[in-house]
Design a protein around this motif. Structure first.
Motif, PDB file in Angstrom:
ATOM      1  N   TYR A 143       0.803  -1.219   0.000  1.00 25.99           N
ATOM      2  CA  TYR A 143       0.000   0.000   0.000  1.00 25.99           C
ATOM      3  C   TYR A 143       0.841   1.277   0.000  1.00 25.99           C
ATOM      4  N   GLN A 144       2.005   1.228   0.639  1.00 25.01           N
ATOM      5  CA  GLN A 144       2.827   2.443   0.696  1.00 25.01           C
ATOM      6  C   GLN A 144       3.310   2.870  -0.694  1.00 25.01           C
ATOM      7  N   ASP A 145       3.324   1.946  -1.647  1.00 20.01           N
ATOM      8  CA  ASP A 145       3.740   2.280  -3.013  1.00 20.01           C
ATOM      9  C   ASP A 145       2.654   3.020  -3.791  1.00 20.01           C
ATOM     10  N   LEU A 146       1.491   3.194  -3.178  1.00 24.67           N
ATOM     11  CA  LEU A 146       0.360   3.818  -3.859  1.00 24.67           C
ATOM     12  C   LEU A 146       0.166   5.288  -3.478  1.00 24.67           C
ATOM     13  N   ALA A 147       1.112   5.848  -2.750  1.00 27.62           N
ATOM     14  CA  ALA A 147       0.987   7.242  -2.312  1.00 27.62           C
ATOM     15  C   ALA A 147       0.779   8.177  -3.504  1.00 27.62           C
ATOM     16  N   ASN A 148      -0.281   9.000  -3.389  1.00 25.76           N
ATOM     17  CA  ASN A 148      -0.626  10.015  -4.397  1.00 25.76           C
ATOM     18  C   ASN A 148      -0.997   9.422  -5.764  1.00 25.76           C
ATOM     19  N   LYS A 149      -1.392   8.151  -5.782  1.00 25.02           N
ATOM     20  CA  LYS A 149      -1.743   7.498  -7.044  1.00 25.02           C
ATOM     21  C   LYS A 149      -3.229   7.133  -7.078  1.00 25.02           C
ATOM     22  N   LYS A 164      -9.785   3.528   1.943  1.00 33.25           N
ATOM     23  CA  LYS A 164      -9.778   4.924   2.394  1.00 33.25           C
ATOM     24  C   LYS A 164      -9.189   5.044   3.801  1.00 33.25           C
ATOM     25  N   LYS A 165      -9.507   4.073   4.647  1.00 34.60           N
ATOM     26  CA  LYS A 165      -8.971   4.109   6.019  1.00 34.60           C
ATOM     27  C   LYS A 165      -7.458   3.903   6.005  1.00 34.60           C
ATOM     28  N   GLN A 166      -6.980   2.984   5.185  1.00 35.95           N
ATOM     29  CA  GLN A 166      -5.549   2.736   5.069  1.00 35.95           C
ATOM     30  C   GLN A 166      -4.836   3.989   4.578  1.00 35.95           C
ATOM     31  N   SER A 167      -5.408   4.646   3.589  1.00 40.39           N
ATOM     32  CA  SER A 167      -4.825   5.869   3.048  1.00 40.39           C
ATOM     33  C   SER A 167      -4.752   6.957   4.108  1.00 40.39           C
ATOM     34  N   GLU A 168      -5.841   7.104   4.872  1.00 46.12           N
ATOM     35  CA  GLU A 168      -5.883   8.136   5.909  1.00 46.12           C
ATOM     36  C   GLU A 168      -4.930   7.815   7.049  1.00 46.12           C
ATOM     37  N   ASP A 169      -4.937   6.566   7.493  1.00 45.17           N
ATOM     38  CA  ASP A 169      -4.088   6.176   8.628  1.00 45.17           C
ATOM     39  C   ASP A 169      -2.602   6.314   8.301  1.00 45.17           C
ATOM     40  N   LYS A 170      -2.238   6.015   7.058  1.00 46.82           N
ATOM     41  CA  LYS A 170      -0.828   6.026   6.662  1.00 46.82           C
ATOM     42  C   LYS A 170      -0.425   7.308   5.924  1.00 46.82           C
ATOM     43  N   LEU A 172      -1.340   8.435   2.911  1.00 47.28           N
ATOM     44  CA  LEU A 172      -0.931   8.079   1.555  1.00 47.28           C
ATOM     45  C   LEU A 172      -1.561   8.953   0.467  1.00 47.28           C
ATOM     46  N   ASN A 173      -2.637   9.650   0.796  1.00 44.74           N
ATOM     47  CA  ASN A 173      -3.330  10.492  -0.182  1.00 44.74           C
ATOM     48  C   ASN A 173      -3.683   9.709  -1.459  1.00 44.74           C
ATOM     49  N   ILE A 174      -4.187   8.505  -1.269  1.00 44.85           N
ATOM     50  CA  ILE A 174      -4.631   7.689  -2.408  1.00 44.85           C
ATOM     51  C   ILE A 174      -5.869   8.323  -3.024  1.00 44.85           C
ATOM     52  N   GLN A 175      -5.888   8.385  -4.356  1.00 44.56           N
ATOM     53  CA  GLN A 175      -7.040   8.939  -5.082  1.00 44.56           C
ATOM     54  C   GLN A 175      -7.910   7.782  -5.561  1.00 44.56           C
ATOM     55  N   VAL A 176      -9.046   7.603  -4.927  1.00 43.51           N
ATOM     56  CA  VAL A 176      -9.921   6.479  -5.272  1.00 43.51           C
ATOM     57  C   VAL A 176     -10.705   6.791  -6.541  1.00 43.51           C
ATOM     58  N   VAL A 177     -10.615   5.875  -7.511  1.00 40.50           N
ATOM     59  CA  VAL A 177     -11.410   5.969  -8.736  1.00 40.50           C
ATOM     60  C   VAL A 177     -12.310   4.737  -8.782  1.00 40.50           C
ATOM     61  N   ALA A 196      -3.708   0.391  -9.176  1.00 44.54           N
ATOM     62  CA  ALA A 196      -4.068  -0.877  -8.545  1.00 44.54           C
ATOM     63  C   ALA A 196      -5.586  -0.945  -8.413  1.00 44.54           C
ATOM     64  N   PHE A 197      -6.080  -2.138  -8.127  1.00 41.05           N
ATOM     65  CA  PHE A 197      -7.490  -2.362  -7.839  1.00 41.05           C
ATOM     66  C   PHE A 197      -7.568  -3.046  -6.480  1.00 41.05           C
ATOM     67  N   ALA A 198      -8.185  -2.379  -5.513  1.00 40.28           N
ATOM     68  CA  ALA A 198      -8.313  -2.930  -4.164  1.00 40.28           C
ATOM     69  C   ALA A 198      -9.633  -3.686  -4.043  1.00 40.28           C
ATOM     70  N   MET A 199      -9.537  -4.983  -3.771  1.00 41.20           N
ATOM     71  CA  MET A 199     -10.738  -5.822  -3.734  1.00 41.20           C
ATOM     72  C   MET A 199     -10.420  -7.096  -2.955  1.00 41.20           C
ATOM     73  N   ASP A 200     -11.442  -7.904  -2.709  1.00 39.67           N
ATOM     74  CA  ASP A 200     -11.254  -9.181  -2.035  1.00 39.67           C
ATOM     75  C   ASP A 200     -10.262 -10.039  -2.823  1.00 39.67           C
ATOM     76  N   ASP A 201      -9.323 -10.646  -2.122  1.00 41.30           N
ATOM     77  CA  ASP A 201      -8.244 -11.358  -2.802  1.00 41.30           C
ATOM     78  C   ASP A 201      -8.741 -12.439  -3.759  1.00 41.30           C
ATOM     79  N   ILE A 202      -9.756 -13.210  -3.363  1.00 40.66           N
ATOM     80  CA  ILE A 202     -10.230 -14.287  -4.217  1.00 40.66           C
ATOM     81  C   ILE A 202     -10.812 -13.747  -5.526  1.00 40.66           C
TER      82      ILE A 202
END
Length: 297
Positions: A143-149, A164-170, A172-177, A196-202
């Motif tokens: 996740y840290q590699d996604l800063a400002n992306k 969004k919580k991960q971005s806020e806690d760390k 990271l200023n991730i821009q969710v699309v 990246a696409f954040a979703m359930d691993d399966i």
């Protein structure tokens, strides 16, 4: 009135309601009176529910749905009950269940306390957590590699909230699309519009397996917030939830559930004959015994 009396007698005999029950099997009555049950499916939730032709959905959750429908037919003594199938997505699956558009959803819906205020969940049939789908050439590993992306997600999903919580806690200023569905979110990554696409691993593994360039994609990152999937029914419909739980319990006890799991997670699946190679998790194996419907926090 006579129809309802006969139905109530049948439900009592089947052990689905008790004398003095404050909730009289609303869904079962609706199904019986209309001589039709309406179930939902997802269009790209591999391997749970996905389309292999314009008019045919297949998958682990589709098989689970069919087993429940068979038990509905037996309980209501309606072997020729009409079965209607409609597509749903992350945004409309709960509202459409609540307003009576359809009666049962088995798919890739996380059972959590927030959703439990609006709907009820059956015994958990899968456990998963949020991870990241990326292009291997991106060199993104966590996740840290996604800063400002820009990172793709699905509006209304638990993954959106976790991201969004991960971005806020760390910080990271991730821009969710947002993708319209899983396939659309995958395309955002493939086209370079999302890192990246954040979703359930399966679901991510399933998308990769059926993508045009599976060798170019990877699932990376820590697993965030392990959560259960469960079939959804309307809230406070005690009799219908009991029927669904009874079906799942039977499948788990007889070994049919394990066979269904092996069919969709450990063997070649349509349309391309890809094997996801995902053995049953310890959490799910344990739930074959305890058969919990406990939500994620």
């Amino acid at each position: 009135m006579k129809v309802l009396t006969c139905l109530s007698t049948a439900l009592l005999s089947a052990g689905l309601i008790s004398v003095g029950s404050p909730v009289l099997a609303q869904t079962l009555e609706k199904i019986s009176e209309n001589n039709k049950v309406t179930v939902s499916y997802r269009e790209s939730a591999v391997p749970f529910s996905y389309m292999i032709s314009p008019h045919k959905a297949v998958g682990f959750a589709v098989d689970l749905t069919e087993a429940i429908v068979d038990d509905i037919k037996k309980t209501l003594k309606k072997p020729y009950l009409e079965v209607a199938r409609i597509p749903v997505n992350a945004q409309n699956r709960i509202p459409k269940l609540m307003d009576g558009t359809y009666d049962l959803e088995c798919g890739s819906t996380t059972n959590n306390s927030a959703r439990g205020k609006d709907v009820a969940f059956a015994i958990s049939h899968f456990y998963t957590g949020t991870r990241l789908l990326v292009q291997k050439s991106s060199n993104i590993t966590n996740y840290q590699d996604l800063a400002n992306k820009p990172v793709a997600s699905i509006a209304g999903s638990t993954n959106e909230k976790v991201l969004k919580k991960q971005s806020e806690d760390k910080g990271l200023n991730i821009q969710v699309v947002y993708g319209k569905d899983y396939a659309d979110a995958l395309k955002l990554v493939e086209d370079g519009q999302a890192a990246a696409f954040a979703m359930d691993d399966i679901l991510l593994y399933g998308l990769i397996a059926n993508s045009k360039t599976p060798g170019a994609l990877a699932v990376v990152g820590d697993t965030l917030q392990v959560e259960p999937y469960g079939c959804m029914v309307r809230k406070d419909d005690i009799a219908f939830k009991k029927l669904v739980d009874k079906t799942i319990t039977r499948l788990m006890k007889t070994g049919e559930f394990s066979a269904m799991y092996a069919k969709w997670f450990e063997a070649p699946i349509p349309p391309n004959g890809v094997n996801l190679g995902m053995p049953m998790s310890d959490a799910l194996r344990n739930n074959l015994k305890v058969r919990s419907d406990k939500p994620a926090l």
